[in-house]
Design an enzyme around this catalytic site. Structure first.
Site, PDB file in Angstrom:
ATOM      1  CB  CYS A   1       2.333 -16.685   8.574  1.00  0.00           C
ATOM      2  SG  CYS A   1       1.367 -18.243   8.560  1.00  0.00           S
TER       3      CYS A   1
ATOM      4  CB  CYS B   1       3.405 -12.974 -20.945  1.00  0.00           C
ATOM      5  SG  CYS B   1       4.405 -14.552 -21.184  1.00  0.00           S
TER       6      CYS B   1
ATOM      7  CB  CYS C   1      -2.834 -16.071 -22.199  1.00  0.00           C
ATOM      8  SG  CYS C   1      -3.085 -14.774 -21.093  1.00  0.00           S
TER       9      CYS C   1
ATOM     10  CB  CYS D   1       1.724 -17.413 -27.275  1.00  0.00           C
ATOM     11  SG  CYS D   1       2.107 -16.315 -28.091  1.00  0.00           S
TER      12      CYS D   1
HETATM   13  C1  HEC Z   1       2.840 -18.964  15.707  1.00  0.00           C
HETATM   14  C2  HEC Z   1       2.906 -20.107  14.672  1.00  0.00           C
HETATM   15  C3  HEC Z   1       2.873 -19.544  13.328  1.00  0.00           C
HETATM   16  C4  HEC Z   1       4.480 -19.018  12.815  1.00  0.00           C
HETATM   17  C5  HEC Z   1       5.264 -18.197  13.907  1.00  0.00           C
HETATM   18  C6  HEC Z   1       4.275 -18.999  11.282  1.00  0.00           C
HETATM   19  N1  HEC Z   1       2.940 -19.665  11.111  1.00  0.00           N
HETATM   20 FE1  HEC Z   1       2.392 -20.207   9.151  1.00  0.00          FE
HETATM   21  N2  HEC Z   1       0.695 -21.121   9.869  1.00  0.00           N
HETATM   22  C7  HEC Z   1       0.320 -21.105  11.111  1.00  0.00           C
HETATM   23  C8  HEC Z   1      -1.077 -21.453  11.281  1.00  0.00           C
HETATM   24  C9  HEC Z   1      -1.870 -21.606  12.430  1.00  0.00           C
HETATM   25  C10 HEC Z   1      -1.590 -21.704   9.887  1.00  0.00           C
HETATM   26  C11 HEC Z   1      -2.774 -22.263   9.431  1.00  0.00           C
HETATM   27  C12 HEC Z   1      -2.996 -23.775   9.246  1.00  0.00           C
HETATM   28  C13 HEC Z   1      -4.218 -23.968   8.954  1.00  0.00           C
HETATM   29  O1  HEC Z   1      -4.836 -23.101   8.138  1.00  0.00           O
HETATM   30  O2  HEC Z   1      -4.721 -25.078   9.078  1.00  0.00           O
HETATM   31  C14 HEC Z   1      -0.279 -21.612   9.126  1.00  0.00           C
HETATM   32  C15 HEC Z   1      -0.151 -21.683   7.635  1.00  0.00           C
HETATM   33  C16 HEC Z   1       0.684 -21.302   6.820  1.00  0.00           C
HETATM   34  C17 HEC Z   1       1.230 -21.880   5.430  1.00  0.00           C
HETATM   35  C18 HEC Z   1      -0.113 -22.629   4.724  1.00  0.00           C
HETATM   36  C19 HEC Z   1       0.011 -24.034   5.121  1.00  0.00           C
HETATM   37  C20 HEC Z   1      -1.462 -24.708   4.994  1.00  0.00           C
HETATM   38  O3  HEC Z   1      -1.690 -25.717   5.459  1.00  0.00           O
HETATM   39  O4  HEC Z   1      -2.410 -24.030   4.308  1.00  0.00           O
HETATM   40  C21 HEC Z   1       2.260 -21.488   5.283  1.00  0.00           C
HETATM   41  C22 HEC Z   1       2.868 -21.920   3.521  1.00  0.00           C
HETATM   42  C23 HEC Z   1       2.995 -20.860   6.298  1.00  0.00           C
HETATM   43  N3  HEC Z   1       2.113 -20.850   7.273  1.00  0.00           N
HETATM   44  C24 HEC Z   1       4.367 -20.515   6.127  1.00  0.00           C
HETATM   45  C25 HEC Z   1       4.624 -19.670   7.200  1.00  0.00           C
HETATM   46  C26 HEC Z   1       6.103 -18.989   7.149  1.00  0.00           C
HETATM   47  C27 HEC Z   1       7.054 -18.914   5.848  1.00  0.00           C
HETATM   48  C28 HEC Z   1       6.243 -18.587   8.405  1.00  0.00           C
HETATM   49  C29 HEC Z   1       7.437 -17.475   8.692  1.00  0.00           C
HETATM   50  C30 HEC Z   1       7.446 -16.136   8.034  1.00  0.00           C
HETATM   51  C31 HEC Z   1       5.271 -18.810   9.250  1.00  0.00           C
HETATM   52  N4  HEC Z   1       4.302 -19.441   8.581  1.00  0.00           N
HETATM   53  C32 HEC Z   1       5.194 -18.583  10.463  1.00  0.00           C
HETATM   54  C33 HEC Z   1       1.139 -20.690  12.035  1.00  0.00           C
HETATM   55  C34 HEC Z   1       2.494 -20.058  12.160  1.00  0.00           C
HETATM   56  C1  HEC Z   2       2.964 -13.816 -28.157  1.00  0.00           C
HETATM   57  C2  HEC Z   2       3.330 -15.127 -27.432  1.00  0.00           C
HETATM   58  C3  HEC Z   2       2.730 -15.078 -26.017  1.00  0.00           C
HETATM   59  C4  HEC Z   2       1.756 -14.643 -25.467  1.00  0.00           C
HETATM   60  C5  HEC Z   2       0.603 -14.135 -26.053  1.00  0.00           C
HETATM   61  C6  HEC Z   2       1.769 -14.898 -23.970  1.00  0.00           C
HETATM   62  N1  HEC Z   2       3.062 -15.383 -23.817  1.00  0.00           N
HETATM   63 FE1  HEC Z   2       3.574 -16.307 -21.935  1.00  0.00          FE
HETATM   64  N2  HEC Z   2       5.235 -16.756 -22.928  1.00  0.00           N
HETATM   65  C7  HEC Z   2       5.879 -16.745 -24.084  1.00  0.00           C
HETATM   66  C8  HEC Z   2       7.083 -17.241 -24.367  1.00  0.00           C
HETATM   67  C9  HEC Z   2       8.024 -17.084 -25.406  1.00  0.00           C
HETATM   68  C10 HEC Z   2       7.200 -17.816 -23.035  1.00  0.00           C
HETATM   69  C11 HEC Z   2       8.604 -18.806 -22.798  1.00  0.00           C
HETATM   70  C12 HEC Z   2       8.554 -20.236 -23.476  1.00  0.00           C
HETATM   71  C13 HEC Z   2       7.400 -20.778 -22.753  1.00  0.00           C
HETATM   72  O1  HEC Z   2       7.367 -21.540 -22.080  1.00  0.00           O
HETATM   73  O2  HEC Z   2       6.339 -20.779 -23.628  1.00  0.00           O
HETATM   74  C14 HEC Z   2       6.146 -17.553 -22.171  1.00  0.00           C
HETATM   75  C15 HEC Z   2       6.141 -18.359 -20.833  1.00  0.00           C
HETATM   76  C16 HEC Z   2       5.283 -18.290 -20.196  1.00  0.00           C
HETATM   77  C17 HEC Z   2       5.001 -18.792 -18.808  1.00  0.00           C
HETATM   78  C18 HEC Z   2       6.234 -19.758 -18.170  1.00  0.00           C
HETATM   79  C19 HEC Z   2       5.951 -21.068 -18.442  1.00  0.00           C
HETATM   80  C20 HEC Z   2       6.873 -22.200 -17.851  1.00  0.00           C
HETATM   81  O3  HEC Z   2       7.075 -23.216 -17.965  1.00  0.00           O
HETATM   82  O4  HEC Z   2       7.874 -21.522 -17.221  1.00  0.00           O
HETATM   83  C21 HEC Z   2       3.910 -18.454 -18.288  1.00  0.00           C
HETATM   84  C22 HEC Z   2       3.228 -18.982 -16.703  1.00  0.00           C
HETATM   85  C23 HEC Z   2       3.015 -17.622 -19.311  1.00  0.00           C
HETATM   86  N3  HEC Z   2       3.897 -17.517 -20.355  1.00  0.00           N
HETATM   87  C24 HEC Z   2       1.913 -17.116 -19.165  1.00  0.00           C
HETATM   88  C25 HEC Z   2       1.274 -16.139 -20.026  1.00  0.00           C
HETATM   89  C26 HEC Z   2       0.065 -15.662 -19.798  1.00  0.00           C
HETATM   90  C27 HEC Z   2      -0.672 -15.574 -18.510  1.00  0.00           C
HETATM   91  C28 HEC Z   2      -0.015 -14.806 -20.748  1.00  0.00           C
HETATM   92  C29 HEC Z   2      -1.504 -13.800 -21.019  1.00  0.00           C
HETATM   93  C30 HEC Z   2      -1.420 -12.662 -20.304  1.00  0.00           C
HETATM   94  C31 HEC Z   2       0.862 -15.000 -21.896  1.00  0.00           C
HETATM   95  N4  HEC Z   2       1.783 -16.109 -21.228  1.00  0.00           N
HETATM   96  C32 HEC Z   2       0.837 -14.525 -23.114  1.00  0.00           C
HETATM   97  C33 HEC Z   2       4.767 -15.905 -25.161  1.00  0.00           C
HETATM   98  C34 HEC Z   2       3.712 -15.578 -24.893  1.00  0.00           C
END
Ligand code: HEC
Ligand code: HEC
Length: 283
Positions: free
Chosen positions: A136, A244, A199, A202
């Site tokens: 945007c 992670c 991932c 865990c």
């Molecule tokens: C000039 C108009 C305009 C401005 C300014 C604008 N956007 Fe958008 N935005 C759009 C249009 C058009 C879409 C596309 C909607 C679609 O795909 O149907 C969109 C899509 C989005 C979406 C996704 C919503 C969806 O329906 O998929 C988000 C989130 C978003 N804008 C956030 C922002 C944010 C945060 C800003 C400011 C930094 C911003 N936009 C500024 C016109 C604008």
């Molecule tokens: C050794 C264990 C371990 C492994 C492997 C691991 N993580 Fe985690 N991860 C954690 C711990 C600990 C937390 C914090 C507690 C929780 O939400 O499980 C965490 C939290 C997260 C969260 C946040 C969940 C929430 O609710 O906020 C995400 C998303 C996540 N891990 C993604 C990943 C992904 C993607 C991978 C693989 C690339 C990965 N983790 C591998 C230990 C692990």
């Protein structure tokens, strides 16, 4: 290919197992590499169904649940407020986000926000919410794209996602999204780092166990960007992924990279139906 047991190229191993274990292991590794299979890939889910999604919220103490639920004590709300302010800031074109999307973002479709990441035709790639906001800036406000996780983007992402709080996550993996989902699924099941963890270890096999003081959850993404108490920061989902990977002593992918985006798509789909909780509070 059956969805279980990835393409390990299983056949060659049977004969080899009669030979000394080390040789067999080596040959298996070579065989699977030459067959293009990944020896670090763990079995994928049968029939592609992950466990019933449970939000990380359920593992919080009562105290933290209260903190998350109460906007006055939820520290993540500071980022929402910053995002709201930036939403009204005029950019190079003279418009602010509010010009097009309404004073409080009421012209944004909350259901659509809960569907991110989505396919973007013009980009020819999936985009997550933060990337969409960046588009945007570029397409509608004559600005340059900001680097991934720039504070402005993170704040705007937190604000916009917060607008959809309570809305149910519904990430589609139809059409061109499918191959990204598949790649994300593989990354989730691939061992990496010094300890050879994936991932899935865990966040599925060991869910409910404690790692130091933290209870392992399903790694659901419905609360992001979320506030991590122990670091005192709001984290974008990709930053959490990196955290992670670092704990696994693995080389992380970059935030905003295609790999982490694919992981986001897989995990989003896997959590379809959970309500958006942004900004979640996590210990
Ligand atoms: C000039 C108009 C305009 C401005 C300014 C604008 N956007 Fe958008 N935005 C759009 C249009 C058009 C879409 C596309 C909607 C679609 O795909 O149907 C969109 C899509 C989005 C979406 C996704 C919503 C969806 O329906 O998929 C988000 C989130 C978003 N804008 C956030 C922002 C944010 C945060 C800003 C400011 C930094 C911003 N936009 C500024 C016109 C604008
Ligand atoms: C050794 C264990 C371990 C492994 C492997 C691991 N993580 Fe985690 N991860 C954690 C711990 C600990 C937390 C914090 C507690 C929780 O939400 O499980 C965490 C939290 C997260 C969260 C946040 C969940 C929430 O609710 O906020 C995400 C998303 C996540 N891990 C993604 C990943 C992904 C993607 C991978 C693989 C690339 C990965 N983790 C591998 C230990 C692990």
């Amino acid at each position: 290919m059956p969805a279980s047991e990835g393409a390990r190229g299983g056949e060659p191993e049977t004969g080899l197992f009669r030979k000394p274990a080390i040789l067999a292991g080596l040959l298996f590794l070579l065989a699977s590499l030459s067959l293009g299979a990944d020896p670090f890939l763990l079995p994928l889910h049968e029939e592609e169904r992950p466990p019933t999604p449970v939000s990380g919220y359920e593992s919080l103490s009562d105290e933290l649940k209260e903190m998350q639920d109460d906007d006055f004590s939820n520290p993540g709300m500071m980022m929402v407020d910053l995002g709201r302010e930036l939403f009204h800031q005029p950019r190079f074109s003279g418009d602010s986000c509010a010009t097009c999307h309404g004073e409080n973002g009421e012209r944004l479709d909350r259901g659509r926000i809960a569907a991110y990441p989505v396919w973007d035709e013009e980009e020819g790639a999936p985009v997550n919410l933060q990337m969409r906001i960046n588009l945007c800036l570029e397409r509608h406000m004559d600005e340059f794209r900001l680097p991934y996780n720039h504070t402005d983007l993170l704040a705007l992402e937190t604000f916009v996602r917060y607008l959809a709080r309570g809305e149910k996550v519904h990430v589609s993996i139809e059409g061109p999204m499918r191959e990204h989902w598949e790649r994300g699924r593989r990354i989730f099941h691939t061992r990496s780092g010094q300890y050879g963890f994936a991932c899935v270890h865990c966040h599925e096999y060991y869910v409910g166990l404690r790692l130091r003081s933290l209870e392992l959850t399903q790694a659901q993404t419905n609360g992001f960007p979320s506030y991590l108490l122990r670091s005192g920061k709001i984290l974008n989902l990709h930053q959490k992924f990196v955290g992670c990977y670092q704990n696994l002593r693995a080389e992380p992918y970059e935030p905003g990279s295609p790999e982490l985006l694919d992981l986001e798509i897989y995990l989003g789909w896997r959590g379809n139906g959970l309500p958006i909780e942004t900004p979640a509070v996590r210990p």
